[in-house]
Design a protein around this motif. Structure first.
Motif, mmCIF file in Angstrom:
data_model
loop_
_atom_site.group_PDB
_atom_site.id
_atom_site.type_symbol
_atom_site.label_atom_id
_atom_site.label_comp_id
_atom_site.label_asym_id
_atom_site.label_seq_id
_atom_site.Cartn_x
_atom_site.Cartn_y
_atom_site.Cartn_z
ATOM 1 N N VAL A 218 0.859 -1.189 0.000
ATOM 2 C CA VAL A 218 0.000 0.000 0.000
ATOM 3 C C VAL A 218 0.892 1.235 0.000
ATOM 4 C CG1 VAL A 218 -1.783 1.291 1.239
ATOM 5 C CG2 VAL A 218 -1.879 -1.210 1.150
ATOM 6 N N GLU A 222 -3.097 3.670 -1.357
ATOM 7 C CA GLU A 222 -3.625 2.894 -2.478
ATOM 8 C C GLU A 222 -2.815 1.616 -2.663
ATOM 9 O OE1 GLU A 222 -6.301 3.764 -4.249
ATOM 10 O OE2 GLU A 222 -6.564 5.646 -3.142
ATOM 11 N N TYR A 224 -0.733 -1.037 -4.493
ATOM 12 C CA TYR A 224 0.124 -1.064 -5.682
ATOM 13 C C TYR A 224 0.119 -2.483 -6.244
ATOM 14 C CZ TYR A 224 4.081 -0.899 -8.807
ATOM 15 O OH TYR A 224 4.871 -0.992 -9.923
ATOM 16 N N ASP A 387 -15.228 1.019 -3.293
ATOM 17 C CA ASP A 387 -14.369 2.015 -3.930
ATOM 18 C C ASP A 387 -14.788 2.224 -5.389
ATOM 19 O OD1 ASP A 387 -12.773 2.658 -1.775
ATOM 20 O OD2 ASP A 387 -11.085 1.416 -2.367
#
Length: 393
Positions: A218, A222, A224, A387
């Protein structure tokens, strides 16, 4: 759920309500860069879509009391965490609180058709229990690399028959809702980030030790995933050039020397060779051993079991030390089925990392066990689909 936010401001408001629960217009206004009139317009538009509802009056901050806003209470997400040996399925509300959770043993090598029959059966049970009339979206985790934009597993080493299978498309048709698919370790990281030990950390590593070993990365809050979806595949980092053959075709991989499967095999060897009366008794009673047996034997003070955990933790710690030196995370989380080994494992990992990585990287680095246990993956799966749905179409 057919509505989606119309712009980035609405998406931001939805995620704030998801992560923080019901909130007043005034408090939401403190967290977004919008004028009071623009905020009122965006909230009213969200109320019209049915994605949010009014929730009574907020406490007074002086002057007129503001109205509370919350996500629509009937929204339901399905979280599915497919492991190598079991399937977890859960239903959550819009704030990602788990309302119901089922687990079923399942061998991922039976192939996608058999596994998804089980997933759909468990989802139907959750619906039948009255927790959901239907699902507004579903997140799915699988134990292998995923080509994320298409929701398709790619050459997964322990998943014969899954390469290229259209998971997202197939399940979306069966469930009648949008579906997102990711690697199971990424979802564990997202779960710990949303509701677990990594809540306030932007850059962290989440290592999952189950039948295999993987790592969620992260960065800036976010996940990766890498160019082809295989970022974090640390189980196939070589720890011994002359070591054991691995399922991937190479020799000496970390996974071949320390994972749930490797630990069980080493424990059975120790039992048969007379090095552990405790493990021998468990093997005779059950016919096979698991990582849980090693944990129980270690808790009883069995020297051979403790040695297996220390040796495995040292190997894992060597790999994590390299990752820490390279990535400089703010936190390392260790989760998965083998975390029953607990603080014996953690002590070995910490020793190696603090010994091998530079003090600048480890000076304030917590290395901890995950908080959420078996719900980390399903919460992360619900977070993944939310999300997607709480972003502009």
């Amino acid at each position: 759920m057919t509505a989606r936010p119309a712009n980035a401001h609405q998406a931001r408001l939805l995620r704030l309500l998801r992560d923080g629960g019901p909130n007043s217009r005034a408090q939401l206004g403190d967290q977004v860069d919008l004028s009071r009139s623009k905020l009122a317009v965006e909230v009213d538009r969200l109320l019209e879509t049915g994605l949010v509802v009014a929730d009574g009056l907020a406490a007074s901050r002086g002057g007129r009391r503001s109205h509370n806003i919350r996500l629509a209470p009937e929204l339901r997400f399905l979280g599915v965490d497919i492991g190598a040996t079991s399937v977890d399925v859960a239903v959550t509300n819009a704030e990602l609180e788990v309302l119901g959770h089922l687990n079923h043993p399942m061998d991922v090598r039976e192939g996608p058709v058999a596994v998804f029959e089980q997933v759909l059966s468990l989802a139907a049970k959750l619906r039948a229990s009255g927790l959901a009339e239907g699902f507004d979206g579903a997140g799915i985790g699988v134990p292998g690399p995923v080509r994320f934009p298409e929701g398709v597993p790619v050459a997964p080493p322990i998943m014969p028959g899954w390469d290229g299978f259209p998971v997202r498309e197939a399940l979306s048709q069966e469930l009648g809702c949008p579906v997102m698919v990711d690697n199971d370790v990424n979802l564990m990281a997202m779960g710990e980030q949303h509701a677990g030990v990594a809540r306030s950390v932007g850059d962290f590593l989440c290592v999952k030790i189950g039948t295999g070993i993987g790592c969620g990365i992260v960065v800036g809050g976010e996940v990766y995933r890498g160019t082809t979806g295989s970022a974090g595949d640390i189980g196939h980092i070589q720890v011994d050039p002359d070591g054991r053959p691995c399922a991937c075709g190479n020799k000496g991989c970390l996974e071949a020397h320390f994972s749930g499967a490797a630990l069980a095999r080493d424990a059975e060897d120790a039992a048969r060779e007379g090095r552990s009366p405790e493990l021998a008794a468990r093997l005779e009673a059950a016919g096979r051993l698991t990582a849980a047996d090693v944990a129980a034997a270690a808790a009883a003070g069995d020297a051979a079991a403790l040695d297996l955990i220390r040796e495995g933790g040292n190997r894992l710690g060597q790999v994590i030390a390299s990752l820490v030196s390279f990535f400089n995370p703010g936190l390392v989380v260790i989760g998965g089925g083998v975390t029953g080994l607990g603080h014996n494992l953690l002590a070995s990992v910490r020793t190696q990392v603090y010994k091998q990585s530079l003090p600048l990287a480890t000076g304030n680095l917590p290395i901890v066990l995950g908080e959420l246990g078996p719900t980390a993956g399903v919460i992360g799966a619900a977070r993944l689909i939310s999300d997607h749905l709480f972003s502009p179409a």
